[in-house]
Design a protein around this motif. Structure first.
Motif, PDB file in Angstrom:
ATOM      1  N   PRO A  21       0.958  -1.475  -0.193  1.00  0.00           N
ATOM      2  CA  PRO A  21       0.019   0.039   0.018  1.00  0.00           C
ATOM      3  C   PRO A  21       1.192   1.038   0.049  1.00  0.00           C
ATOM      4  N   THR A  22       0.267   1.732  -0.468  1.00  0.00           N
ATOM      5  CA  THR A  22       0.679   3.721  -0.538  1.00  0.00           C
ATOM      6  C   THR A  22       0.345   4.970  -0.173  1.00  0.00           C
ATOM      7  N   SER A  23       0.621   6.026   0.337  1.00  0.00           N
ATOM      8  CA  SER A  23      -0.461   7.129   0.771  1.00  0.00           C
ATOM      9  C   SER A  23      -1.252   7.693   0.554  1.00  0.00           C
ATOM     10  N   GLY A  24      -2.409   7.131   0.906  1.00  0.00           N
ATOM     11  CA  GLY A  24      -3.704   7.827  -0.376  1.00  0.00           C
ATOM     12  C   GLY A  24      -4.722   6.690  -0.779  1.00  0.00           C
ATOM     13  N   SER A  25      -4.146   5.369  -1.116  1.00  0.00           N
ATOM     14  CA  SER A  25      -5.051   4.513  -1.162  1.00  0.00           C
ATOM     15  C   SER A  25      -5.616   3.467  -0.474  1.00  0.00           C
ATOM     16  N   PRO A  26      -7.283   3.159  -1.186  1.00  0.00           N
ATOM     17  CA  PRO A  26      -7.721   2.665  -0.845  1.00  0.00           C
ATOM     18  C   PRO A  26      -6.570   0.757  -0.142  1.00  0.00           C
ATOM     19  N   VAL A  53     -14.560  10.959   6.624  1.00  0.00           N
ATOM     20  CA  VAL A  53     -14.635  10.791   4.851  1.00  0.00           C
ATOM     21  C   VAL A  53     -12.731  10.980   3.771  1.00  0.00           C
ATOM     22  N   VAL A  54     -12.942  10.468   2.731  1.00  0.00           N
ATOM     23  CA  VAL A  54     -11.711  10.512   2.831  1.00  0.00           C
ATOM     24  C   VAL A  54     -11.670  10.717   0.885  1.00  0.00           C
ATOM     25  N   ASN A  55     -10.906  11.023   0.594  1.00  0.00           N
ATOM     26  CA  ASN A  55     -11.045  11.575  -0.775  1.00  0.00           C
ATOM     27  C   ASN A  55     -10.521  10.191  -1.700  1.00  0.00           C
ATOM     28  N   PHE A  94     -16.499  -0.767   1.643  1.00  0.00           N
ATOM     29  CA  PHE A  94     -15.755   0.874   1.324  1.00  0.00           C
ATOM     30  C   PHE A  94     -16.568   1.380   2.953  1.00  0.00           C
ATOM     31  N   GLY A  95     -17.570   1.699   1.844  1.00  0.00           N
ATOM     32  CA  GLY A  95     -17.976   2.787   2.013  1.00  0.00           C
ATOM     33  C   GLY A  95     -19.537   3.605   1.279  1.00  0.00           C
ATOM     34  N   TYR A  96     -19.597   5.255   1.942  1.00  0.00           N
ATOM     35  CA  TYR A  96     -21.003   5.311   1.033  1.00  0.00           C
ATOM     36  C   TYR A  96     -20.655   6.750  -0.091  1.00  0.00           C
ATOM     37  N   ALA A  97     -20.831   6.555  -1.376  1.00  0.00           N
ATOM     38  CA  ALA A  97     -20.314   8.263  -1.876  1.00  0.00           C
ATOM     39  C   ALA A  97     -20.821   8.947  -1.610  1.00  0.00           C
ATOM     40  N   ALA A 107     -13.310   8.948 -11.107  1.00  0.00           N
ATOM     41  CA  ALA A 107     -13.279  10.064 -10.930  1.00  0.00           C
ATOM     42  C   ALA A 107     -12.313   9.623  -9.133  1.00  0.00           C
ATOM     43  N   THR A 108     -12.301  10.793  -8.708  1.00  0.00           N
ATOM     44  CA  THR A 108     -11.630  11.074  -7.275  1.00  0.00           C
ATOM     45  C   THR A 108     -12.638  11.564  -6.391  1.00  0.00           C
ATOM     46  N   ILE A 109     -13.290  10.706  -5.577  1.00  0.00           N
ATOM     47  CA  ILE A 109     -14.272  11.494  -4.855  1.00  0.00           C
ATOM     48  C   ILE A 109     -14.150  11.659  -3.513  1.00  0.00           C
ATOM     49  N   ASP A 110     -14.867  12.303  -2.425  1.00  0.00           N
ATOM     50  CA  ASP A 110     -15.541  12.003  -1.099  1.00  0.00           C
ATOM     51  C   ASP A 110     -16.698  10.819  -1.091  1.00  0.00           C
ATOM     52  N   VAL A 111     -15.363   9.816   0.005  1.00  0.00           N
ATOM     53  CA  VAL A 111     -16.952   8.653   0.485  1.00  0.00           C
ATOM     54  C   VAL A 111     -16.495   9.457   1.838  1.00  0.00           C
TER      55      VAL A 111
END
Length: 116
Positions: A21-26, A53-55, A94-97, A107-111
């Protein structure tokens, strides 16, 4: 000995997927998910956020093909996919859009990270 830090929104643990894993990756840890906030450490563990909340990058597809993502849709982590997140409910929840994506687009979105 605890394998996580005092702030239980942030934990340090060995992840199941991906291998590096790298920083920022799910990431996926067994049957729950999070987002790495640092690259995998030399000891094999990764520090990750597991709530809030993550992007992150999401593809607007489901098990049948292209499917728009609407605010509030459930998103899943699928090990074999790139990007890892979509509406394919064969993966790990994972979570909710929190933002929409047109069908078939990435796209990169908040989740909102949630645990089932």
């Amino acid at each position: 000995m605890r394998n996580y830090q005092q702030d239980e929104d942030i934990i340090t643990i060995a992840v199941t997927d991906p291998a590096s894993p790298t920083s920022g990756s799910p990431v996926r840890v067994g049957s729950f998910c999070g987002v790495a906030i640092a690259d995998k450490a030399a000891d094999g563990r990764t520090t990750l956020r597991v709530t809030g909340v993550v992007n992150v990058q999401v593809k607007a597809v489901d098990g049948a093909g292209n499917a728009a993502v609407a605010v509030g849709d459930k998103l899943y982590y699928v090990d074999a996919d790139t990007p890892k997140l979509s509406k394919k409910n064969t993966g790990t929840f994972f979570g909710y859009a929190l933002q929409p994506i047109a069908a078939g687009q990435t796209a990169t979105i908040d989740v909102l990270l949630e645990h089932a």
